[in-house]
Design an enzyme around this catalytic site. Structure first.
Site, short mmCIF file in Angstrom:
data_model
loop_
_atom_site.label_atom_id
_atom_site.label_comp_id
_atom_site.label_asym_id
_atom_site.label_seq_id
_atom_site.Cartn_x
_atom_site.Cartn_y
_atom_site.Cartn_z
N ASP A 724 45.81 129.69 39.29
CA ASP A 724 45.96 129.79 37.83
C ASP A 724 45.24 131.05 37.35
O ASP A 724 44.14 130.99 36.81
CB ASP A 724 45.38 128.54 37.16
CG ASP A 724 45.52 128.57 35.65
OD1 ASP A 724 46.44 129.25 35.16
OD2 ASP A 724 44.70 127.93 34.96
N GLU A 733 53.67 132.82 36.67
CA GLU A 733 54.36 133.38 35.51
C GLU A 733 55.02 132.26 34.71
O GLU A 733 55.22 131.14 35.21
CB GLU A 733 55.42 134.40 35.95
CG GLU A 733 55.96 135.23 34.80
CD GLU A 733 56.72 136.46 35.28
OE1 GLU A 733 56.97 137.35 34.45
OE2 GLU A 733 57.05 136.54 36.47
#
Length: 869
Positions: A724, A733
């Site tokens: 993350d 993304e």
């Protein structure tokens, strides 16, 4: 670069004076084994992850990264070449080195800085570049910690146009990164949001034990409310962990703050509730409004932190999307291609990704016409979502889809031009830009890229959907969509093999696809469903995809869209021959059966194989798309095992996974929050927001396709190949086609309520269309409703939806009204009751401008679905 050439450059290195605020005095070189902090500094891997602004396209030539810079730029910083995510440690020594040339010659400054306002400089090196490549090195001490600094080569400000080349960019020093160990929290992995009362409730436990273990389900107050023993599952291939599973489905009492304890570990808290997913339906759609291009984002709708001016409308420094030229040599015109959604973490807009995303939003709405649990679409109607068009009489989800549809229509090649009717593949910045960057601050020139057959068919398919779904609300827009769809489909048939180049990836993704047979099938299916025309039926039935297996074990996505056509043919009312329709529907349930079997094989309960090839870029959306197939099978059959499979698949997304993380922002105790996005760059600039709640991360990618994770996660087990962090674009993304899958399944989940037993059918309806009037402007239909239950019906309300522009003109034997495509018939005073075994009949006349006019796929009496005869 050859080793001998590299040695010559190093021998000729020049030490320059250090400039820039905050830089310490020069020091001795860091040791030879000092870690390298620059990714792909020799450009052997191509352009990535380098970006530029104010320059021509970046390209690797003879091992060097080269670009052109226009003369006459006012400032050195008006053009630059850079890299984000450079880690710096306060007080550490670094040596910055690079080889540079400029023709005919220019000043170049390398700056290590904060990558967003106020762009604090940590160190800067000046060089005078000539036509001969020369090496520059400087050693310095940096004053501040920054794990995500930016290296920028400022190349503007010369009076003459320049060709700038870089090679062997290096920043050695600091400390090697600490070995990355993810924080996986408690070893008991659950859906951190919760479970539906009547649905499946499963968890996974990481343990060294090889025999069954006791488990306890505890209330928020700590009381044991259920208990049992685990099932040992051995080593899970996708995670490399020894695991057990827990099934506590028999506990059905709604509660908040429950926890599961096994092997001395207690899970994150979760709820049991029939309203768990109501807000996720709204949040997942909110993402699209936040991604809109060409409109100011209203903070009153989605939160003040997300308010921003309109992007790419030509307001400086934007060069705008209202008059965009083609790449050199592609076309001799410019197009107004404003609007649409920014595709992902960048500012590009891509038709093939926009196509599947638009399809899924439209399909989310269209499902409400045929799914018994969807309540006629009440939760997606006007003024239900956070969009500026709310209150206009159109379902809000259609308003959101229209923002992208308008953009897709604008991408069509104008009449009279070469390839007229085809659709440009994409539009984006000439060069990659850095992180973060708000849309309104993007200074890059924008370019239209060549048309492609894939893009053309994506537009044809979604515009055909648009034509039938918008017909009851905006006939002019529906007709515009229909015309564009037919024109595009004809153009694609005339140019069936125009493919996007796989090398056209500077400034935006290539999105190449050299097999468009699936796009032809999907577009023909949508045009047939809208028009009923024999020519499209001929094309779709001739396609090998019509009888082939279109449901891959690893799901469908933008590059494999035959499943979209199959799902719509199975669910949208149409005129396929009965045997063919039965085969199409059976293929959906057969695929759902394979996904159920895989889900049961996987110890983490997801409908995806456990090998490394099943964990790829954006794979979370494919997991959800397999859940969409399971949900569709439930809508078709009312078999609760399919519904339960779709519900359980979302446990993986919401925390029941090896990393113990929810991949949806704002949902779960431990959720992703630093997704890769130029707009939502809080991790790099705390003044910017995080991605809004309801944004889906791409998920684990065993190929490790960005430099950040390639270094951080080398050797990871597939389910662990995720971080993350905003710098990991290949695992973290956001993207419109991933959130569109989330939107579809969130709406389905919200519709399931407590997910209890499927009620038995107690009515049947015979719908008879007596045919069109002379001239084809209308038709007459009759419905006979029979009570097949054991209890008399006292007062009845019959509801169904048309597929397109049909509108009731007058009716008899019932009070009939229509809202949008939905028709509601209520009893008269004299036919209120329907005894068991009895029936009532009513009829109507309706107008239509033509097109497909099939019988409804769902008819309800007093809200309960009836069997159709």
């Amino acid at each position: 670069m050859t080793p001998s050439r590299r040695r010559l450059l190093l021998a000729a290195a020049t030490t320059l004076a250090l400039t820039g605020a905050g830089a310490g005095a020069a020091h001795a070189d860091p040791p030879p084994d000092a870690p390298e902090q620059i990714d792909n500094g020799d450009f052997s891997a191509g352009v990535s992850p380098w970006f530029s602004f104010g320059t021509g396209s970046l390209a690797v030539t003879d091992g060097q990264l080269c670009t052109t810079v226009a003369g006459g730029l006012a400032n050195p910083w008006d053009a630059g070449i850079g890299q984000d995510g450079v880690p710096l440690i306060a007080g550490a020594e670094y040596t910055l080195g690079f080889a540079v040339s400029a023709t005919p010659g220019a000043a170049v400054k390398a700056v290590l800085q904060l990558g967003s306002a106020p762009y604090t400089t940590y160190a800067a090196v000046d060089a005078t570049a000539t036509g001969t490549l020369q090496r520059v090195e400087q050693t310095f001490t940096v004053p501040d910690d920054n794990p995500n600094a930016q290296l920028i080569f400022q190349v503007g400000g010369s009076p003459e146009a320049q060709t700038i080349c870089l090679d062997d960019v290096s920043l050695r020093g600091g400390e090697p990164p600490e070995p990355y160990v993810p924080d996986t929290g408690p070893r008991v992995r659950v859906n951190q949001v919760g479970y539906l009362p009547g649905g499946p409730k499963n968890a996974t436990v990481v343990t060294e034990a090889t025999t069954a273990l006791p488990w306890q389900l505890r209330s928020a107050a700590g009381a044991v409310v259920a208990s049992g023993t685990t099932t040992a599952r051995g080593v899970d291939a996708a995670s490399g962990q020894n695991v057990h599973t827990v099934d506590f489905s028999s506990y059905r009492t709604p509660a908040r703050g429950l926890t599961l304890t096994v092997d001395g570990e207690t899970s994150h808290p979760f709820d049991i509730s029939g309203t768990l997913y109501d807000q996720l339906r709204s949040d997942s759609l909110q993402f699209f409004y936040a991604q809109r291009s060409g409109i100011a984002i209203d903070g009153d709708l989605i939160g003040e932190e997300y308010a921003r001016p309109a992007g790419h409308l030509g307001v400086a420094p934007n060069q705008g999307d209202t008059n965009v030229p083609c790449q050199p040599g592609v076309c001799d015109y410019s197009l107004d291609v404003r609007g649409g959604w920014y595709d992902a973490g960048d500012h590009g807009k891509y038709v093939v990704n926009g196509g599947i995303a638009t399809y899924q939003l439209l399909s989310t709405f269209e499902r409400t016409k045929t799914a018994a649990t969807a309540d006629g679409g009440a939760a997606l109607g006007d003024s239900t979502l956070r969009v500026p068009e709310r209150g206009n009489g159109v379902p809000d989800i259609l308003d959101e889809a229209r923002w992208e549809l308008e953009f897709l229509l604008r991408m069509q090649v104008p009449a009279g031009k070469p390839l007229a009717g085809m659709v440009h593949h994409k539009i984006h910045d000439q060069n990659w830009t850095g992180l973060p960057l708000a849309p309104q601050d993007d200074p890059q020139p924008r370019e239209l890229h060549p048309p492609s057959t894939a893009a053309t068919l994506n537009m044809a398919a979604t515009a055909a959907q648009c034509a039938r779904l918008f017909a009851p609300y905006d006939a002019a827009f529906a007709n515009r969509c229909a015309t564009a769809a037919k024109t595009a489909y004809s153009a694609a048939k005339a140019h069936p093999a125009v493919y996007a180049s796989p090398t056209d990836g500077n400034g935006g993704g290539a999105y190449d696809d050299s097999n468009v047979t699936d796009e032809f099938y999907w577009a023909a299916a949508e045009l047939y469903l809208t028009t009923g025309a024999a020519t499209y039926l001929t094309d779709l039935t001739a396609s090998p995809h019509h009888t082939g297996n279109v449901f891959d074990p690893r799901g469908f996505g933008w590059q494999s869209v035959a499943a979209l056509g199959r799902l719509d043919l199975a669910t949208v009312p149409n005129g396929l021959p009965a045997a063919d329709l039965a085969r199409v529907r059976a293929s959906v349930t057969a695929a759902a059966d394979t996904y159920l079997a895989e889900l049961r094989r996987q110890a983490y309960g997801l409908p995806m194989p456990g090998d490394a090839n099943s964990y790829f870029w954006g794979g979370n959306s494919n997991v959800i798309n397999n859940a969409v197939v399971l949900a569709t099978a439930f809508d078709l059959t009312r078999d609760a095992s399919y519904r339960d499979g779709a519900v359980q698949a979302m446990d993986y997304i919401l925390g029941r996974n090896a990393l113990n993380i929810s991949y949806i922002t704002g949902w779960g105790e431990h959720a992703a929050q630093n997704q890769h996005s130029r707009i939502f760059g809080n991790q790099l600039n705390p003044s910017l927001p995080r991605p809004p709640a309801g944004s889906l991360a791409g998920g684990p990618n065993a190929a490790l396709q960005d430099p950040f994770v390639a270094q951080l996660l080398a050797g990871c087990e597939p389910m662990f190949c995720y971080v993350d962090d905003i710098n990991s674009y290949s695992t973290n993304e956001v993207a419109i086609n991933w959130n569109s899958a989330l939107t579809w399944i969130a709406s389905f989940l919200a519709d399931q309520g407590d997910s209890g037993a499927v009620p038995a059918t107690t009515c049947s309806v015979d719908y008879t269309n007596y045919g069109t009037w002379h001239g084809g402007t209308g038709f007459t239909a009759q419905l006979t409703v029979r009570n097949t239950g054991a209890t008399a019906v006292n007062g009845w309300n019959v509801r169904f939806a048309f597929t397109g522009d049909q509108r009731v003109r007058e009716a008899w034997l019932a009070k009939v009204t229509q809202s949008g495509a939905t028709v509601t018939a209520r009893n008269e005073s004299y036919n209120t009751k329907i005894a068991p075994g009895g029936s009532v009949t009513f009829g109507f006349n309706a107008t239509t401008a033509g097109g497909a006019n099939p019988s409804p796929g769902l008819i309800t009496v007093n809200g309960a679905a009836c069997s159709l005869t």
